[in-house]
Design a protein around this motif. Structure first.
Motif, PDB file in Angstrom:
ATOM      1  N   ASP A   1      34.178   1.684  37.924  1.00 44.20           N
ATOM      2  CA  ASP A   1      32.928   0.865  37.593  1.00 44.20           C
ATOM      3  C   ASP A   1      32.981   0.076  36.351  1.00 44.20           C
ATOM      4  O   ASP A   1      32.676  -1.090  36.415  1.00 44.20           O
TER       5      ASP A   1
ATOM      6  N   LYS B   1      34.215   6.838  37.422  1.00 46.29           N
ATOM      7  CA  LYS B   1      33.208   5.837  36.710  1.00 46.29           C
ATOM      8  C   LYS B   1      34.119   4.669  35.793  1.00 46.29           C
ATOM      9  O   LYS B   1      33.526   3.684  35.602  1.00 46.29           O
TER      10      LYS B   1
ATOM     11  N   GLN C   1      22.165   5.469  37.437  1.00 45.09           N
ATOM     12  CA  GLN C   1      22.809   6.548  36.813  1.00 45.09           C
ATOM     13  C   GLN C   1      21.721   6.698  35.426  1.00 45.09           C
ATOM     14  O   GLN C   1      21.281   7.989  35.231  1.00 45.09           O
TER      15      GLN C   1
ATOM     16  N   LYS D   1      33.679  12.086  40.116  1.00 41.50           N
ATOM     17  CA  LYS D   1      32.809  10.914  39.487  1.00 41.50           C
ATOM     18  C   LYS D   1      32.987  10.510  38.136  1.00 41.50           C
ATOM     19  O   LYS D   1      33.011   9.562  37.756  1.00 41.50           O
TER      20      LYS D   1
END
Length: 337
Positions: free
Chosen positions: A209, A206, A121, A202
């Protein structure tokens, strides 16, 4: 030519929300570390979260983007060489300096971060901000992450002495396959069915993550606090770690810039090379550390990576802005003619 804005510099140096969350997590582990049965439960939850993290990495990786940029092989080879050859060589070269000011576990953490793949990213974001070759950055960063799953554990075994508190090579390979590679491949296989859903969400995903990383950081620092990490680490040691991390980043940035120019790459390609070749992935590194290292040494091993992560974001944000303004002087000259 526009003047450099101190306000813009301060905005780039301001920690992002995730960095603040990392600091809060370290503080929480320092004052309220988990232990006993609670630590065991957190360990199991973290293992599941890491598997989910790499499953989503596999589902998010677009094969089309990789194929589209694969023809630019010279650029990708240079990025991979910087990530998996230059970084480890510099880590070894810094050994005398590092062991003068740092503990062996912290130096082991520096060698570990040198073996890690690039970020995805932030490499792409910095390249886009600097008006570089974004498709090439997508391909290089994605390839680095995929190759890093296989290559990083091998490099860790080569860089770190057998006496270090890392797991045996057989156990490490099995752990990588079971906890990281299989979920990643499953995500890649299922992308054709879930890829669109993953792409649409997304922004929400995130947090999976980030949550996985925060879980590993909390459990690692809890164990480290229980072992007395803050009694063995001084302010001087932390400052030395920051300066050595900054030196490592500066060397990679300088060498990758010089080599890309000597090889005749365009400015857009140079930007993609510089940002993809100088990054190290916190998202991949923290879960890998949990798999590869013993619990006792985990906190010290990931501390250099956490510090390097923030330094690379701040320094590269400033460099990206300087790249983005590269044509302003020329445009101002042309407009006055």
């Amino acid at each position: 030519m526009s003047s450099f804005s101190p306000g813009a510099l301060l905005r780039n140096l301001k920690p992002d929300n995730f960095t603040i969350a990392l600091l809060v997590t370290v503080a929480l582990a320092s004052f309220l570390p988990c232990s006993g049965t609670t630590a065991v439960v957190f360990g199991h939850v973290t293992t599941v979260a890491i598997g989910l993290l790499f499953f989503l990495h596999g589902a998010k990786l677009s094969r089309e983007a990789v194929v589209a940029g694969a023809l630019h092989w010279r650029l990708h080879l240079l990025v991979l060489a910087s990530t998996f050859i230059l970084f480890p060589l510099l880590g070894l070269a810094l050994r005398p300096l590092a062991l003068t000011f740092l503990t062996p576990d912290l130096y082991m953490g520096i060698l570990f971060l040198c073996a890690l793949p690039s970020t995805v990213q932030s490499s792409i974001a910095m390249t886009a901000m600097a008006r570089g070759n974004v498709p090439a950055a997508i391909c290089s960063a994605s390839a680095s992450n995929f190759i890093g799953i296989f290559l990083a554990p091998i490099l860790v075994g080569l860089l770190i002495a057998k006496g270090a508190e890392s797991k045996s090579s057989v156990d490490a390979v099995l752990s990588i396959v079971m906890q990281l590679l299989l979920p990643f491949l499953a995500g890649q296989f299922l992308r054709r069915w879930i890829g669109r859903w993953v792409d649409r969400h997304k922004a929400t995903l995130k947090y999976v993550d980030q949550g996985s990383i925060l879980l590993v950081v909390y459990t690692a620092f809890s164990e480290a606090v229980n072992e007395g990490i803050w009694h063995t680490l001084s302010v001087e040691t932390l400052v030395a770690l920051g300066l050595i991390s900054l030196l490592l980043l500066a060397l990679v940035l300088g060498i990758s810039t010089l080599v890309s120019r000597r090889l005749g790459f365009s400015k857009e390609d140079e930007i993609a090379i510089v940002f993809c070749a100088s990054k190290k992935s916190l998202a991949s590194g923290v879960p890998m550390a949990k798999v590869l290292f013993s619990t006792r040494s985990l906190g010290m091993v990931i501390l250099p990576l956490m510090l390097f992560h923030q330094i690379q974001l701040m320094v590269c944000a400033v460099i990206a802005q300087r790249y983005a303004r590269r044509d302003e002087g020329k445009e101002a000259t042309v407009s006055t003619l």
